[in-house]
Design a protein around this motif. Structure first.
Motif, PDB file in Angstrom:
ATOM      1  N   GLU A 106       0.798  -1.223   0.000  1.00  0.00           N
ATOM      2  CA  GLU A 106       0.000   0.000   0.000  1.00  0.00           C
ATOM      3  C   GLU A 106       0.828   1.268   0.000  1.00  0.00           C
ATOM      4  O   GLU A 106       0.281   2.360   0.156  1.00  0.00           O
ATOM      5  CB  GLU A 106      -0.940   0.009   1.211  1.00  0.00           C
ATOM      6  N   GLY A 107       2.137   1.169  -0.180  1.00  0.00           N
ATOM      7  CA  GLY A 107       2.954   2.370  -0.203  1.00  0.00           C
ATOM      8  C   GLY A 107       4.405   2.066   0.117  1.00  0.00           C
ATOM      9  O   GLY A 107       4.825   0.906   0.163  1.00  0.00           O
ATOM     10  N   ILE A 108       5.167   3.134   0.337  1.00  0.00           N
ATOM     11  CA  ILE A 108       6.589   2.989   0.636  1.00  0.00           C
ATOM     12  C   ILE A 108       6.888   3.666   1.965  1.00  0.00           C
ATOM     13  O   ILE A 108       6.138   4.528   2.433  1.00  0.00           O
ATOM     14  CB  ILE A 108       7.478   3.588  -0.476  1.00  0.00           C
ATOM     15  N   ASN A 109       7.994   3.251   2.571  1.00  0.00           N
ATOM     16  CA  ASN A 109       8.467   3.834   3.814  1.00  0.00           C
ATOM     17  C   ASN A 109       9.954   4.139   3.639  1.00  0.00           C
ATOM     18  O   ASN A 109      10.724   3.258   3.244  1.00  0.00           O
ATOM     19  CB  ASN A 109       8.229   2.871   4.973  1.00  0.00           C
ATOM     20  N   PHE A 161       9.036   7.584  -6.991  1.00  0.00           N
ATOM     21  CA  PHE A 161       7.791   6.822  -7.004  1.00  0.00           C
ATOM     22  C   PHE A 161       6.573   7.684  -7.328  1.00  0.00           C
ATOM     23  O   PHE A 161       5.442   7.204  -7.232  1.00  0.00           O
ATOM     24  CB  PHE A 161       7.583   6.140  -5.652  1.00  0.00           C
ATOM     25  N   THR A 162       6.781   8.945  -7.695  1.00  0.00           N
ATOM     26  CA  THR A 162       5.644   9.799  -8.044  1.00  0.00           C
ATOM     27  C   THR A 162       5.063   9.373  -9.394  1.00  0.00           C
ATOM     28  O   THR A 162       5.772   8.826 -10.242  1.00  0.00           O
ATOM     29  CB  THR A 162       6.079  11.269  -8.106  1.00  0.00           C
ATOM     30  N   PRO A 163       3.764   9.619  -9.615  1.00  0.00           N
ATOM     31  CA  PRO A 163       3.160   9.233 -10.904  1.00  0.00           C
ATOM     32  C   PRO A 163       3.804   9.904 -12.102  1.00  0.00           C
ATOM     33  O   PRO A 163       3.801   9.342 -13.203  1.00  0.00           O
ATOM     34  CB  PRO A 163       1.695   9.672 -10.741  1.00  0.00           C
ATOM     35  N   SER A 164       4.364  11.097 -11.919  1.00  0.00           N
ATOM     36  CA  SER A 164       4.964  11.820 -13.040  1.00  0.00           C
ATOM     37  C   SER A 164       6.421  11.457 -13.281  1.00  0.00           C
ATOM     38  O   SER A 164       7.036  11.953 -14.230  1.00  0.00           O
ATOM     39  CB  SER A 164       4.856  13.334 -12.800  1.00  0.00           C
ATOM     40  N   SER A 165       7.001  10.614 -12.443  1.00  0.00           N
ATOM     41  CA  SER A 165       8.409  10.250 -12.596  1.00  0.00           C
ATOM     42  C   SER A 165       8.609   9.390 -13.839  1.00  0.00           C
ATOM     43  O   SER A 165       7.817   8.481 -14.124  1.00  0.00           O
ATOM     44  CB  SER A 165       8.892   9.489 -11.365  1.00  0.00           C
ATOM     45  N   PRO A 166       9.667   9.650 -14.623  1.00  0.00           N
ATOM     46  CA  PRO A 166       9.929   8.810 -15.809  1.00  0.00           C
ATOM     47  C   PRO A 166      10.314   7.380 -15.466  1.00  0.00           C
ATOM     48  O   PRO A 166      10.319   6.515 -16.343  1.00  0.00           O
ATOM     49  CB  PRO A 166      11.081   9.547 -16.507  1.00  0.00           C
ATOM     50  N   CYS A 167      10.631   7.103 -14.199  1.00  0.00           N
ATOM     51  CA  CYS A 167      10.989   5.731 -13.809  1.00  0.00           C
ATOM     52  C   CYS A 167       9.804   4.778 -13.940  1.00  0.00           C
ATOM     53  O   CYS A 167       9.984   3.585 -14.196  1.00  0.00           O
ATOM     54  CB  CYS A 167      11.498   5.714 -12.375  1.00  0.00           C
ATOM     55  N   LEU A 169       7.929   3.748 -11.528  1.00  0.00           N
ATOM     56  CA  LEU A 169       7.828   2.851 -10.371  1.00  0.00           C
ATOM     57  C   LEU A 169       6.449   2.893  -9.733  1.00  0.00           C
ATOM     58  O   LEU A 169       5.985   1.893  -9.172  1.00  0.00           O
ATOM     59  CB  LEU A 169       8.883   3.228  -9.330  1.00  0.00           C
ATOM     60  N   TYR A 170       5.809   4.051  -9.800  1.00  0.00           N
ATOM     61  CA  TYR A 170       4.486   4.181  -9.160  1.00  0.00           C
ATOM     62  C   TYR A 170       3.503   3.191  -9.751  1.00  0.00           C
ATOM     63  O   TYR A 170       2.824   2.458  -9.018  1.00  0.00           O
ATOM     64  CB  TYR A 170       3.974   5.608  -9.353  1.00  0.00           C
ATOM     65  N   ARG A 171       3.410   3.120 -11.060  1.00  0.00           N
ATOM     66  CA  ARG A 171       2.465   2.201 -11.701  1.00  0.00           C
ATOM     67  C   ARG A 171       2.842   0.748 -11.443  1.00  0.00           C
ATOM     68  O   ARG A 171       1.997  -0.090 -11.166  1.00  0.00           O
ATOM     69  CB  ARG A 171       2.421   2.471 -13.207  1.00  0.00           C
ATOM     70  N   LEU A 175       0.281  -1.458  -9.022  1.00  0.00           N
ATOM     71  CA  LEU A 175      -0.423  -2.608  -9.594  1.00  0.00           C
ATOM     72  C   LEU A 175      -0.022  -3.892  -8.886  1.00  0.00           C
ATOM     73  O   LEU A 175      -0.863  -4.760  -8.620  1.00  0.00           O
ATOM     74  CB  LEU A 175      -0.130  -2.712 -11.087  1.00  0.00           C
ATOM     75  N   ALA A 176       1.275  -4.026  -8.574  1.00  0.00           N
ATOM     76  CA  ALA A 176       1.727  -5.223  -7.861  1.00  0.00           C
ATOM     77  C   ALA A 176       1.030  -5.342  -6.523  1.00  0.00           C
ATOM     78  O   ALA A 176       0.574  -6.423  -6.130  1.00  0.00           O
ATOM     79  CB  ALA A 176       3.245  -5.169  -7.678  1.00  0.00           C
ATOM     80  N   GLY A 177       0.938  -4.229  -5.805  1.00  0.00           N
ATOM     81  CA  GLY A 177       0.281  -4.254  -4.508  1.00  0.00           C
ATOM     82  C   GLY A 177      -1.203  -4.548  -4.605  1.00  0.00           C
ATOM     83  O   GLY A 177      -1.749  -5.287  -3.781  1.00  0.00           O
ATOM     84  N   ARG A 178      -1.876  -3.981  -5.608  1.00  0.00           N
ATOM     85  CA  ARG A 178      -3.318  -4.208  -5.752  1.00  0.00           C
ATOM     86  C   ARG A 178      -3.614  -5.682  -6.032  1.00  0.00           C
ATOM     87  O   ARG A 178      -4.491  -6.287  -5.401  1.00  0.00           O
ATOM     88  CB  ARG A 178      -3.861  -3.334  -6.883  1.00  0.00           C
ATOM     89  N   TYR A 179      -2.909  -6.274  -6.994  1.00  0.00           N
ATOM     90  CA  TYR A 179      -3.165  -7.678  -7.336  1.00  0.00           C
ATOM     91  C   TYR A 179      -2.790  -8.604  -6.185  1.00  0.00           C
ATOM     92  O   TYR A 179      -3.516  -9.556  -5.883  1.00  0.00           O
ATOM     93  CB  TYR A 179      -2.383  -8.063  -8.592  1.00  0.00           C
TER      94      TYR A 179
END
Length: 320
Positions: A106-109, A161-167, A169-171, A175-179
């Motif tokens: 559900e997120g990062i720490n 991990f932001t949605p706008s990051s070119p990496c 990682l957010y998506r 998705l990994a966490g949701r599934y």
């Protein structure tokens, strides 16, 4: 940006790390209370059935506790590094610190702890959480972190991990966490069903429910591994690079899934190969015998006073 007592915007009070998740602690305490309650009534069970019940209940509680607890664990993917890095924006001052990244469902720490903790006349001990669970806005939390003036290493990792990051990682991790979370809740439902079925005279279906529980736990592992196992951006923190690997929650979930498959397979195999041994383990041998007596076995009528030569008499056999 405004100044605060002649210092760039920053926490007026040092933030100390929280080393344990409160929801995770609650889950553990609930299942420990259930285990303690069972241990209190365990002496009332007579004979060898006491040890069978001890193994059954503790194994079942462990499986259920693990399936629920890993939802609140941040150690699905972890990375730690010691580095010499910048501390504040617009400042050339550098610190020596341990930086940790923990990714959960559900997120990062992100943790930052100085070595030593007291440096630059400040206490460097931070623990920041950024969430992408339903109802939470990761981008907004990152903006709040910018306004607070968090240390550079924390903002650097959070920005990746932001949605706008070119990496991207957010998506990937969201998705990994949701599934993984969805499949684990399905596994938890089948764990409840397996306990109910194993307490009834249908152990075969209880074993099948355990097999399904293990399968969905492994589906969660595969979902997290396949979605997040893609080329990632490099994390450069000063003079060192931070690399991530699967954490304790990942491996414990994998072990639990395999354990459920082994237990379910053993129940199904014993049902066909040695049903008496399975009834003994499930403490149903006495109950099954009494239920068969109530239902009655095939009655054979006999009348020894009217038996004729060559004729087979009918006997009455009853279980009293």
């Amino acid at each position: 940006m405004t100044l605060w007592n002649g210092v760039l915007p920053f926490y007026p009070q040092p933030r100390h790390a929280a080393y344990f998740s409160v929801p995770l602690l609650i889950v553990i305490l609930v299942f420990l209370a259930l285990a303690a309650s069972f241990l209190l009534v365990l002496p009332g069970i007579r004979g060898h059935s006491r040890w069978f019940w001890l193994v059954r209940v503790l194994l079942s509680l462990f499986i259920g506790a693990e399936i629920v607890a890993v939802h609140f664990s941040a150690e699905w993917s972890v990375g730690r590094v010691s580095t010499n890095t910048s501390y504040k924006a617009f400042s050339a001052a550098r610190i020596r610190a341990h930086v940790g990244l923990l990714v959960g469902l559900e997120g990062i720490n992100i943790t930052l702890k100085g070595t030593p903790v007291q440096q630059l006349n400040e206490t460097i001990d931070y623990n920041e959480q950024f969430s992408w669970r339903l109802g939470e806005d990761y981008a907004e939390e990152y903006e709040d972190a910018l306004e607070k003036g968090l240390p550079d290493p924390v903002l650097y990792l959070a920005e990746k991990f932001t949605p706008s990051s070119p990496c991207g990682l957010y998506r990937q991790y969201r998705l990994a966490g949701r599934y993984a979370s969805a499949t684990l809740w399905v596994a938890f439902c089948f764990w409840l069903l397996s306990n109910a079925l194993l307490s009834m005279p249908v152990p075969l279906y209880g074993g099948l429910a355990l097999l399904i529980t293990g399968s969905f736990a492994l589906f969660a592992i595969f979902a997290f591994a396949t979605i997040s196992n893609v080329p990632l951006c490099a994390f450069r923190l000063g003079s060192s690079a931070l690399t991530t690997h699967y954490g304790a929650a990942f491996w414990v979930t994998l072990a639990t899934g395999i354990l459920c498959l082994l237990l379910g397979g053993a129940v199904v195999s014993l049902h066909y190969a040695r049903p008496s041994a399975l009834r003994t383990f499930l403490d149903r041998s006495v109950k099954d015998h009494s239920s068969q007596a109530k239902e009655g076995s095939p009655l054979v009528l006999s009348n020894p006073l009217h038996t004729q030569p060559g004729a087979q008499g009918l006997r009455i056999t009853t279980d009293l």
